[in-house]
Design a protein around this motif. Structure first.
Motif, PDB file in Angstrom:
ATOM      1  N   THR A  22       0.810  -1.214   0.000  1.00 14.35           N
ATOM      2  CA  THR A  22       0.000   0.000   0.000  1.00 14.35           C
ATOM      3  C   THR A  22       0.844   1.265   0.000  1.00 14.35           C
ATOM      4  O   THR A  22       0.383   2.312  -0.450  1.00 14.35           O
ATOM      5  N   ASP A  23       2.086   1.201   0.496  1.00 14.21           N
ATOM      6  CA  ASP A  23       2.956   2.390   0.480  1.00 14.21           C
ATOM      7  C   ASP A  23       3.630   2.592  -0.875  1.00 14.21           C
ATOM      8  O   ASP A  23       4.434   3.500  -1.048  1.00 14.21           O
ATOM      9  N   GLY A  24       3.307   1.736  -1.862  1.00 19.83           N
ATOM     10  CA  GLY A  24       3.872   1.862  -3.201  1.00 19.83           C
ATOM     11  C   GLY A  24       5.119   1.036  -3.429  1.00 19.83           C
ATOM     12  O   GLY A  24       5.614   0.953  -4.546  1.00 19.83           O
ATOM     13  N   SER A  25       5.654   0.413  -2.378  1.00 16.66           N
ATOM     14  CA  SER A  25       6.872  -0.387  -2.536  1.00 16.66           C
ATOM     15  C   SER A  25       6.547  -1.731  -3.179  1.00 16.66           C
ATOM     16  O   SER A  25       5.400  -2.180  -3.179  1.00 16.66           O
ATOM     17  N   GLU A  26       7.586  -2.349  -3.731  1.00 11.25           N
ATOM     18  CA  GLU A  26       7.452  -3.651  -4.392  1.00 11.25           C
ATOM     19  C   GLU A  26       8.528  -4.591  -3.881  1.00 11.25           C
ATOM     20  O   GLU A  26       9.613  -4.150  -3.506  1.00 11.25           O
ATOM     21  N   MET A  27       8.239  -5.898  -3.907  1.00 12.40           N
ATOM     22  CA  MET A  27       9.225  -6.906  -3.546  1.00 12.40           C
ATOM     23  C   MET A  27       9.109  -8.060  -4.532  1.00 12.40           C
ATOM     24  O   MET A  27       8.005  -8.481  -4.875  1.00 12.40           O
ATOM     25  N   ILE A  28      10.264  -8.529  -4.995  1.00 15.69           N
ATOM     26  CA  ILE A  28      10.317  -9.708  -5.867  1.00 15.69           C
ATOM     27  C   ILE A  28      11.156 -10.757  -5.148  1.00 15.69           C
ATOM     28  O   ILE A  28      12.258 -10.482  -4.684  1.00 15.69           O
ATOM     29  N   GLU A  29      10.601 -11.970  -5.067  1.00 11.58           N
ATOM     30  CA  GLU A  29      11.309 -13.096  -4.475  1.00 11.58           C
ATOM     31  C   GLU A  29      11.381 -14.211  -5.505  1.00 11.58           C
ATOM     32  O   GLU A  29      10.416 -14.443  -6.228  1.00 11.58           O
ATOM     33  N   GLU A  30      12.523 -14.896  -5.554  1.00 10.77           N
ATOM     34  CA  GLU A  30      12.684 -16.033  -6.450  1.00 10.77           C
ATOM     35  C   GLU A  30      13.080 -17.255  -5.629  1.00 10.77           C
ATOM     36  O   GLU A  30      14.005 -17.187  -4.820  1.00 10.77           O
ATOM     37  N   TYR A  31      12.351 -18.351  -5.851  1.00  6.90           N
ATOM     38  CA  TYR A  31      12.571 -19.597  -5.125  1.00  6.90           C
ATOM     39  C   TYR A  31      12.915 -20.708  -6.104  1.00  6.90           C
ATOM     40  O   TYR A  31      12.440 -20.712  -7.233  1.00  6.90           O
ATOM     41  N   VAL A  33      12.366 -24.067  -7.761  1.00  9.13           N
ATOM     42  CA  VAL A  33      11.112 -24.792  -7.978  1.00  9.13           C
ATOM     43  C   VAL A  33      11.112 -26.124  -7.237  1.00  9.13           C
ATOM     44  O   VAL A  33      10.089 -26.535  -6.689  1.00  9.13           O
ATOM     45  N   VAL A  34      12.254 -26.797  -7.175  1.00 10.06           N
ATOM     46  CA  VAL A  34      12.317 -28.129  -6.570  1.00 10.06           C
ATOM     47  C   VAL A  34      12.459 -28.047  -5.051  1.00 10.06           C
ATOM     48  O   VAL A  34      11.698 -28.654  -4.301  1.00 10.06           O
ATOM     49  N   THR A  35      13.452 -27.284  -4.557  1.00  8.85           N
ATOM     50  CA  THR A  35      13.764 -27.268  -3.124  1.00  8.85           C
ATOM     51  C   THR A  35      13.013 -26.190  -2.353  1.00  8.85           C
ATOM     52  O   THR A  35      13.012 -26.207  -1.124  1.00  8.85           O
ATOM     53  N   ASP A  36      12.416 -25.212  -3.023  1.00 11.09           N
ATOM     54  CA  ASP A  36      11.736 -24.071  -2.407  1.00 11.09           C
ATOM     55  C   ASP A  36      12.699 -23.201  -1.605  1.00 11.09           C
ATOM     56  O   ASP A  36      12.303 -22.476  -0.709  1.00 11.09           O
ATOM     57  N   ALA A  37      13.996 -23.257  -1.939  1.00 13.91           N
ATOM     58  CA  ALA A  37      14.984 -22.409  -1.259  1.00 13.91           C
ATOM     59  C   ALA A  37      14.927 -21.002  -1.844  1.00 13.91           C
ATOM     60  O   ALA A  37      14.785 -20.829  -3.054  1.00 13.91           O
ATOM     61  N   LEU A  38      15.037 -19.996  -0.975  1.00 13.91           N
ATOM     62  CA  LEU A  38      15.029 -18.603  -1.415  1.00 13.91           C
ATOM     63  C   LEU A  38      16.347 -18.295  -2.114  1.00 13.91           C
ATOM     64  O   LEU A  38      17.419 -18.421  -1.525  1.00 13.91           O
ATOM     65  N   LEU A  39      16.288 -17.901  -3.386  1.00 11.68           N
ATOM     66  CA  LEU A  39      17.482 -17.597  -4.172  1.00 11.68           C
ATOM     67  C   LEU A  39      17.734 -16.101  -4.298  1.00 11.68           C
ATOM     68  O   LEU A  39      18.869 -15.666  -4.406  1.00 11.68           O
ATOM     69  N   LEU A  40      16.657 -15.311  -4.327  1.00 12.40           N
ATOM     70  CA  LEU A  40      16.788 -13.868  -4.514  1.00 12.40           C
ATOM     71  C   LEU A  40      15.600 -13.153  -3.885  1.00 12.40           C
ATOM     72  O   LEU A  40      14.472 -13.608  -4.007  1.00 12.40           O
ATOM     73  N   ARG A  41      15.881 -12.073  -3.181  1.00 11.10           N
ATOM     74  CA  ARG A  41      14.823 -11.170  -2.703  1.00 11.10           C
ATOM     75  C   ARG A  41      15.323  -9.749  -2.919  1.00 11.10           C
ATOM     76  O   ARG A  41      16.418  -9.396  -2.484  1.00 11.10           O
ATOM     77  N   LYS A  42      14.524  -8.956  -3.632  1.00 11.89           N
ATOM     78  CA  LYS A  42      14.886  -7.558  -3.840  1.00 11.89           C
ATOM     79  C   LYS A  42      13.660  -6.688  -3.644  1.00 11.89           C
ATOM     80  O   LYS A  42      12.531  -7.113  -3.870  1.00 11.89           O
ATOM     81  N   ARG A  43      13.904  -5.458  -3.163  1.00 12.52           N
ATOM     82  CA  ARG A  43      12.826  -4.519  -2.854  1.00 12.52           C
ATOM     83  C   ARG A  43      13.140  -3.170  -3.461  1.00 12.52           C
ATOM     84  O   ARG A  43      14.303  -2.811  -3.644  1.00 12.52           O
ATOM     85  N   ARG A  44      12.085  -2.419  -3.744  1.00 10.76           N
ATOM     86  CA  ARG A  44      12.244  -1.022  -4.128  1.00 10.76           C
ATOM     87  C   ARG A  44      11.035  -0.265  -3.594  1.00 10.76           C
ATOM     88  O   ARG A  44       9.966  -0.831  -3.377  1.00 10.76           O
TER      89      ARG A  44
END
Length: 198
Positions: A22-31, A33-44
């Protein structure tokens, strides 16, 4: 607070989740597919004029941009590089290109005045390196750092800092895993183009 539902797509071996707040910020997360491990998280976030800030990478790495119009000065390849690569139970921060033995490092938790969560501070006794590190996940959850959960080691010129995830974070991550598993995802093939030739 989310402004709209999360969207999920699968590209290659990564599941990408996009969240808008709601504050206009965005977050992208990449996991993975097989292990569901977090590979990337970025925010702006949005600035006062309504434009977006640059992406801030919290976890993982992206290929560095070689756009000389935007960055005329580039770090030397031998400079220390901080990368966060979490596991299921620990926050893991790796600082590469630090050619010192373990006894040179002092890794502590410090809580500056007005900071409820605190910072992880890395110092070397030879005064060659100093860095304050934060864990944005704990700041968002408002969970203070505890020095008993902190450990570190040195391997192959890399300082590896591990911080054990607290129980409230582990509980929230387990709920998020269930939500991701139930979320429908659209598969996108990077080789196909949306443009149709006439």
């Amino acid at each position: 607070m989310l402004a709209e539902p999360k969207t999920s797509v699968i590209r290659g071996d990564r599941k990408q989740l996009t969240s808008k707040y709601t504050d206009g910020s965005e977050m992208i997360e990449e996991y993975d597919v097989v292990t569901d491990a977090l590979l990337l998280r970025k925010r702006r976030s949005k600035n006062a004029l309504g434009g977006y800030s640059d992406w801030v990478i919290e976890v993982g790495t992206e290929a560095p941009s070689r756009n000389l119009d935007r960055a005329l000065i580039v770090e030397a390849s031998g400079s220390p590089i901080v990368v966060r690569q979490d596991t299921k139970d620990n926050y893991v921060i790796r600082i590469r290109n630090l050619p010192y033995p373990r006894e040179v490092f002092a890794v502590t938790v410090e809580r500056p005045e007005g900071d409820a969560v605190g910072k992880i501070v890395v110092r070397t006794s030879n005064r060659k390196y100093f860095k304050r590190l934060d864990i944005p996940d704990l700041e968002r959850a408002n969970v203070p750092l505890d020095s008993a959960s902190l450990s570190y080691s040195v391997q192959l010129q890399t300082l590896i800092i591990q911080y054990k995830k607290p129980l409230p974070v582990l509980t929230a991550e387990a709920a998020a895993r269930k939500e991701r598993a139930a979320m429908p995802s659209k598969r996108i093939d990077d080789n196909t183009s949306d443009c149709k030739q006439q």
